[in-house]
Design a protein around this motif. Structure first.
Motif, PDB file in Angstrom:
ATOM      1  N   THR A 193       0.839  -1.205   0.000  1.00 37.25           N
ATOM      2  CA  THR A 193       0.000   0.000   0.000  1.00 37.25           C
ATOM      3  C   THR A 193       0.873   1.253   0.000  1.00 37.25           C
ATOM      4  O   THR A 193       0.602   2.224  -0.724  1.00 37.25           O
ATOM      5  CB  THR A 193      -0.906  -0.003   1.243  1.00 37.25           C
ATOM      6  OG1 THR A 193      -1.703  -1.183   1.242  1.00 37.25           O
ATOM      7  CG2 THR A 193      -1.810   1.231   1.266  1.00 37.25           C
ATOM      8  N   LYS A 225       2.485   2.033  -3.488  1.00 33.59           N
ATOM      9  CA  LYS A 225       1.491   2.496  -4.472  1.00 33.59           C
ATOM     10  C   LYS A 225       1.087   3.935  -4.180  1.00 33.59           C
ATOM     11  O   LYS A 225       0.961   4.767  -5.088  1.00 33.59           O
ATOM     12  CB  LYS A 225       0.264   1.586  -4.437  1.00 33.59           C
ATOM     13  CG  LYS A 225       0.529   0.188  -4.988  1.00 33.59           C
ATOM     14  CD  LYS A 225      -0.690  -0.709  -4.811  1.00 33.59           C
ATOM     15  CE  LYS A 225      -0.398  -2.132  -5.315  1.00 33.59           C
ATOM     16  NZ  LYS A 225      -1.554  -3.045  -5.082  1.00 33.59           N
ATOM     17  N   THR A 226       0.873   4.247  -2.885  1.00 31.32           N
ATOM     18  CA  THR A 226       0.506   5.608  -2.489  1.00 31.32           C
ATOM     19  C   THR A 226       1.627   6.581  -2.833  1.00 31.32           C
ATOM     20  O   THR A 226       1.393   7.693  -3.331  1.00 31.32           O
ATOM     21  CB  THR A 226       0.222   5.652  -0.980  1.00 31.32           C
ATOM     22  OG1 THR A 226      -0.834   4.739  -0.666  1.00 31.32           O
ATOM     23  CG2 THR A 226      -0.185   7.056  -0.541  1.00 31.32           C
ATOM     24  N   ILE A 282       3.889   6.357  -5.193  1.00 24.83           N
ATOM     25  CA  ILE A 282       3.979   6.575  -6.647  1.00 24.83           C
ATOM     26  C   ILE A 282       2.860   7.493  -7.124  1.00 24.83           C
ATOM     27  O   ILE A 282       3.079   8.422  -7.913  1.00 24.83           O
ATOM     28  CB  ILE A 282       3.952   5.222  -7.384  1.00 24.83           C
ATOM     29  CG1 ILE A 282       5.264   4.454  -7.104  1.00 24.83           C
ATOM     30  CG2 ILE A 282       3.755   5.413  -8.882  1.00 24.83           C
ATOM     31  CD1 ILE A 282       5.251   3.035  -7.629  1.00 24.83           C
ATOM     32  N   ASN A 283       1.645   7.240  -6.617  1.00 26.89           N
ATOM     33  CA  ASN A 283       0.511   8.068  -7.044  1.00 26.89           C
ATOM     34  C   ASN A 283       0.660   9.511  -6.578  1.00 26.89           C
ATOM     35  O   ASN A 283       0.293  10.456  -7.279  1.00 26.89           O
ATOM     36  CB  ASN A 283      -0.799   7.488  -6.494  1.00 26.89           C
ATOM     37  CG  ASN A 283      -1.185   6.194  -7.206  1.00 26.89           C
ATOM     38  OD1 ASN A 283      -0.862   6.025  -8.388  1.00 26.89           O
ATOM     39  ND2 ASN A 283      -1.862   5.296  -6.507  1.00 26.89           N
ATOM     40  N   THR A 284       1.216   9.682  -5.356  1.00 23.76           N
ATOM     41  CA  THR A 284       1.329  11.019  -4.781  1.00 23.76           C
ATOM     42  C   THR A 284       2.407  11.851  -5.460  1.00 23.76           C
ATOM     43  O   THR A 284       2.204  13.031  -5.777  1.00 23.76           O
ATOM     44  CB  THR A 284       1.629  10.924  -3.276  1.00 23.76           C
ATOM     45  OG1 THR A 284       0.586  10.192  -2.642  1.00 23.76           O
ATOM     46  CG2 THR A 284       1.736  12.318  -2.652  1.00 23.76           C
ATOM     47  N   TYR A 285       3.540  11.241  -5.706  1.00 26.05           N
ATOM     48  CA  TYR A 285       4.696  12.023  -6.162  1.00 26.05           C
ATOM     49  C   TYR A 285       4.942  11.965  -7.670  1.00 26.05           C
ATOM     50  O   TYR A 285       5.580  12.864  -8.231  1.00 26.05           O
ATOM     51  CB  TYR A 285       5.966  11.545  -5.442  1.00 26.05           C
ATOM     52  CG  TYR A 285       5.997  11.920  -3.973  1.00 26.05           C
ATOM     53  CD1 TYR A 285       6.410  13.177  -3.557  1.00 26.05           C
ATOM     54  CD2 TYR A 285       5.598  11.002  -3.014  1.00 26.05           C
ATOM     55  CE1 TYR A 285       6.437  13.512  -2.219  1.00 26.05           C
ATOM     56  CE2 TYR A 285       5.618  11.328  -1.668  1.00 26.05           C
ATOM     57  CZ  TYR A 285       6.039  12.577  -1.271  1.00 26.05           C
ATOM     58  OH  TYR A 285       6.058  12.910   0.058  1.00 26.05           O
ATOM     59  N   ASN A 315       2.615  10.357 -10.353  1.00 28.24           N
ATOM     60  CA  ASN A 315       1.534  10.305 -11.342  1.00 28.24           C
ATOM     61  C   ASN A 315       0.880  11.674 -11.438  1.00 28.24           C
ATOM     62  O   ASN A 315      -0.246  11.899 -11.000  1.00 28.24           O
ATOM     63  CB  ASN A 315       0.488   9.243 -10.962  1.00 28.24           C
ATOM     64  CG  ASN A 315       1.023   7.837 -11.190  1.00 28.24           C
ATOM     65  OD1 ASN A 315       1.996   7.672 -11.916  1.00 28.24           O
ATOM     66  ND2 ASN A 315       0.381   6.845 -10.583  1.00 28.24           N
ATOM     67  N   ASN A 316       1.614  12.646 -11.945  1.00 37.08           N
ATOM     68  CA  ASN A 316       1.103  14.008 -12.105  1.00 37.08           C
ATOM     69  C   ASN A 316       1.695  14.612 -13.365  1.00 37.08           C
ATOM     70  O   ASN A 316       2.449  13.966 -14.090  1.00 37.08           O
ATOM     71  CB  ASN A 316       1.438  14.863 -10.878  1.00 37.08           C
ATOM     72  CG  ASN A 316       2.911  14.799 -10.531  1.00 37.08           C
ATOM     73  OD1 ASN A 316       3.757  15.023 -11.399  1.00 37.08           O
ATOM     74  ND2 ASN A 316       3.216  14.483  -9.273  1.00 37.08           N
ATOM     75  N   SER A 339       4.281   6.850 -16.842  1.00 37.10           N
ATOM     76  CA  SER A 339       3.999   6.303 -15.517  1.00 37.10           C
ATOM     77  C   SER A 339       4.992   5.189 -15.195  1.00 37.10           C
ATOM     78  O   SER A 339       5.651   4.644 -16.069  1.00 37.10           O
ATOM     79  CB  SER A 339       2.558   5.761 -15.466  1.00 37.10           C
ATOM     80  OG  SER A 339       2.403   4.735 -16.447  1.00 37.10           O
ATOM     81  N   THR A 351      11.814   8.510  -3.189  1.00 38.38           N
ATOM     82  CA  THR A 351      11.468   9.648  -4.055  1.00 38.38           C
ATOM     83  C   THR A 351      12.716  10.179  -4.762  1.00 38.38           C
ATOM     84  O   THR A 351      12.657  10.576  -5.939  1.00 38.38           O
ATOM     85  CB  THR A 351      10.816  10.778  -3.240  1.00 38.38           C
ATOM     86  OG1 THR A 351      11.673  11.129  -2.146  1.00 38.38           O
ATOM     87  CG2 THR A 351       9.453  10.357  -2.706  1.00 38.38           C
TER      88      THR A 351
END
Length: 672
Positions: A529, A532-533, A535-538, A540-541, A547, A571
């Motif tokens: 978890t 995944k969090t 990667i999505n937070t930092y 996937n923008n 990606s 990061t």
């Protein structure tokens, strides 16, 4: 008469001539006459003679007289009066003490009368001993004037009398040797020794029957010649041995003895001990040498082994810096090794019966005294470091190891100590402490500076960034070309501000780690978890084109770590993967759960790192030569390495220029 330089020279010359005669003259009679003449003339006496004690009589053996002085050489009136009438004087001579003085000052009237009848004013008598028994004495008499005997002259003439006794004893031994030569030959023939005889006139040699056996030959195979002996002596020894033989024959050396190697019939060499005795005719001319040979091969080997042992011991003794001592229970020295002189300046004898406590620095006294008391009570060994006063009153640091000395009842009766000078070590330790204190102060200053600089830079950077954004807002009424131009400018400003912000953040984090202000806060995380969090937070923008591919292998395990530190590590690495692979395939993150550890791999397909630069990857402020056009601080990987080590992890990098990079992180599931 006062003693002058000339008197001293004459005295030494006479002694020298007499000693030389004792060594070189063949006939004992000629030798003693030569000695008396040299001594009488050099010491300016009127009469010089030798008396011998023979049973109940005293015999005149030899005499020298100055011109015009009456001789008593053939006087038959001398019997044993001195032994009977002058017991105190005889006792002195028998005790190996010289007698000298003025006749008029002598208290023995009988002695005074005898000496007065001989017209003697002053006298000197030096005892002669043979085989530790009073044999007789040398007499020196002055008739024409009084002579004051100097103590140093008396001492020298006393020693010379001892040499005369030695020569007389040697003469007896030589005579006895000749008498027992047959018995000696009998003994030699039945022993492992052998004898030889060199005729100096014919240069022929005779060997005893067992001589050849030592070097493997039978009697028939031996040639009784000098050449036969010479050709069997080792080439490295023959020159020396022949020179020694020549010097002995010419009387330039006192003896002919030593060891050399002889060749055995089988080809190997054995060690032979040789000894020779020179025989002269009545005219003193050398006529032959009689000698012995002994096989000492086994002895030489033992000597070699002993020498090796002695050399090892000497090496250890010479190279040890320890002072070995023994003390009574109250601390008094009973034994001190010689090494104390080099270390502390004292002679060993100076320390005997003195207490070690009297030399200890006052500031260390109580600690050492108390430690000594505890040691005596029960401790079997002990080590102390303290300051000890040297002979020049300065102090040095000693480290002393102590051990009990026990009696047969297992009671402590003393102490053995081994002390060494550790002043340099103590000095180095003090310097290290001082350096550490300075380093701590510097680290504190550096941390304060980094914190201050980071804070002070943040405010102007924020202002610059805000004003760049305001500039963009103010351009909405400009034409498109102008707007586009201004946006390019503000974009570069914000980009550089971001770069400065990243640099300051990294410097701040780096400084905190260096000053050990970062603490671990370990907690349990669900790593699937969590990743995944993250990667999505930092990532996937809009800032990241494309990606990340995430792959998970193995059965999920409970993972304990510091989430903040791990986030900084991941990061940083994932950002680098994007930053250095623009226009290439998307980076891949792979998790692999093993039995005791988790492996995290970040793979990119970007520019890679030149092979010759990989050794500098974790060095602060290092950037690879192919990254000049890409923004970076050079601190990222250094911080990643520090945090990975801090979390008990490992980091491995595989990279190839223009192919890509794979970074592997390995962490244990549990943190200590």
């Amino acid at each position: 008469m006062p003693y002058t330089t000339s008197t001293t020279k004459n005295h030494l010359l006479g002694i020298s001539i007499a000693n030389s005669a004792l060594l070189k003259e063949h006939s004992i009679e000629a030798t003693l006459n030569t000695c008396l003449k040299a001594l009488g003339e050099s010491h300016n006496v009127d009469r010089c003679y030798i008396l011998k004690i023979e049973k109940d009589t005293i015999q005149y053996c030899n005499e020298w007289c100055h011109a015009g002085i009456h001789s008593f050489l053939n006087n038959s009136n001398l019997k044993s009066e001195i032994c009977d009438d002058f017991p105190e004087m005889y006792a002195k001579l028998a005790n190996d003490e010289p007698l000298y003085g003025a006749v008029k000052e002598c208290n023995n009237h009988s002695f005074t009368k005898i000496m007065s009848d001989r017209s003697v004013q002053t006298y000197l008598l030096t005892p002669i001993f043979s085989k530790s028994k009073l044999w007789g004495w040398v007499g020196y008499e002055n008739c024409s004037q009084e002579k004051n005997w100097d103590d140093e002259q008396v001492y020298s003439l006393h020693l010379l009398a001892k040499n005369i006794g030695i020569r007389i004893n040697q003469n007896k031994i030589f005579a006895k040797l000749c008498d027992n030569l047959d018995y000696f030959n009998f003994y030699i023939q039945r022993s492992k020794r052998s004898i030889w005889e060199l005729d100096l006139k014919t240069n022929t040699v005779r060997f005893s029957p067992n001589w050849g056996k030592m070097i493997g030959y039978n009697t028939i195979e031996i040639t009784h010649t000098y050449d036969f002996w010479k050709k069997n002596v080792h080439l490295e020894d023959i020159v020396r041995v022949e020179e020694e033989l020549k010097n002995y024959i010419l009387n330039t050396s006192d003896c002919y003895e030593g060891v050399y190697r002889m060749k055995h019939k089988n080809g190997h060499f054995i060690w032979i001990k040789y000894n020779g005795l020179l025989k002269k005719n009545s005219n003193g001319k050398p006529i032959k040498i009689i000698g012995t040979h002994i096989d000492v091969n086994e002895l030489k080997e033992k000597e070699r082994q002993l020498q090796l042992s002695e050399e090892k011991f000497k090496f250890i003794a010479d190279n040890t810096s320890d002072v070995i001592c023994q003390h009574s229970i109250d601390g008094k020295y009973s034994y001190v090794s010689n090494s104390i002189k080099e270390i502390l300046g004292y002679e060993p004898i100076e320390m005997i019966d003195k207490k070690a406590f009297d030399f200890i620095h006052p500031d260390d006294y109580k600690v050492i005294f108390d430690a000594h008391a505890e040691f005596i009570k029960g401790q079997k060994t002990g080590t102390s470091t303290y300051r000890f006063k040297k002979k020049d009153t300065t102090y040095i640091w000693l480290e002393t190891a102590a051990k009990h000395i026990l009696n047969e009842h297992n009671e402590v009766v003393g102490i053995q100590t081994s002390s060494r000078d550790v002043s340099e070590r103590i000095k180095a330790e003090e310097e290290i402490k001082t350096a550490l204190l300075k380093e701590r102060e510097l680290n504190k200053m550096k941390s304060r500076f980094v914190a201050m600089a980071s804070h002070q830079f943040r405010t102007p950077l924020t202002v610059i960034y805000s004003n760049a954004e305001l500039m963009e807002l103010k351009t909405n009424h400009f034409d498109k070309k102008t707007i586009h131009s201004i946006e390019n400018i503000t974009s570069r400003i914000k980009k550089e501000v971001d770069r400065m912000t990243e640099l300051m953040n990294n410097i701040l984090i780096f400084g905190k780690y260096e000053s050990k202000k970062i603490k671990k806060e370990i907690k349990t995380i669900n790593f699937n978890t969590y990743i995944k969090t993250l990667i999505n937070t930092y990532f996937n923008n809009a800032l990241h084109e494309g990606s990340i591919q995430l792959k998970i292998k193995g059965k999920k395990q409970v993972f304990h770590t510091d989430e903040t530190l791990l986030t900084h590590i991941l990061t940083n690495l994932i950002s680098n993967a994007f930053k250095y692979s623009v226009g290439k395939s998307n980076p891949i993150v792979t998790l692999t759960y093993l039995e005791h550890e988790i492996i995290i791999e970040i793979i990119d397909f970007g520019i890679g790192i030149p092979e010759n630069e990989t050794q500098y990857l974790f060095t602060s402020f290092f950037r690879a030569s192919n990254t000049n056009t890409i923004i970076g601080s050079g601190l990222g990987l250094a911080i990643v390495k520090q945090f990975t080590d801090f979390l008990n992890g490992k980091i491995e990098i595989q990279t190839k220029e223009n192919i890509g990079t794979k970074i592997k992180l390995i962490f244990p599931y549990e943190q200590n």
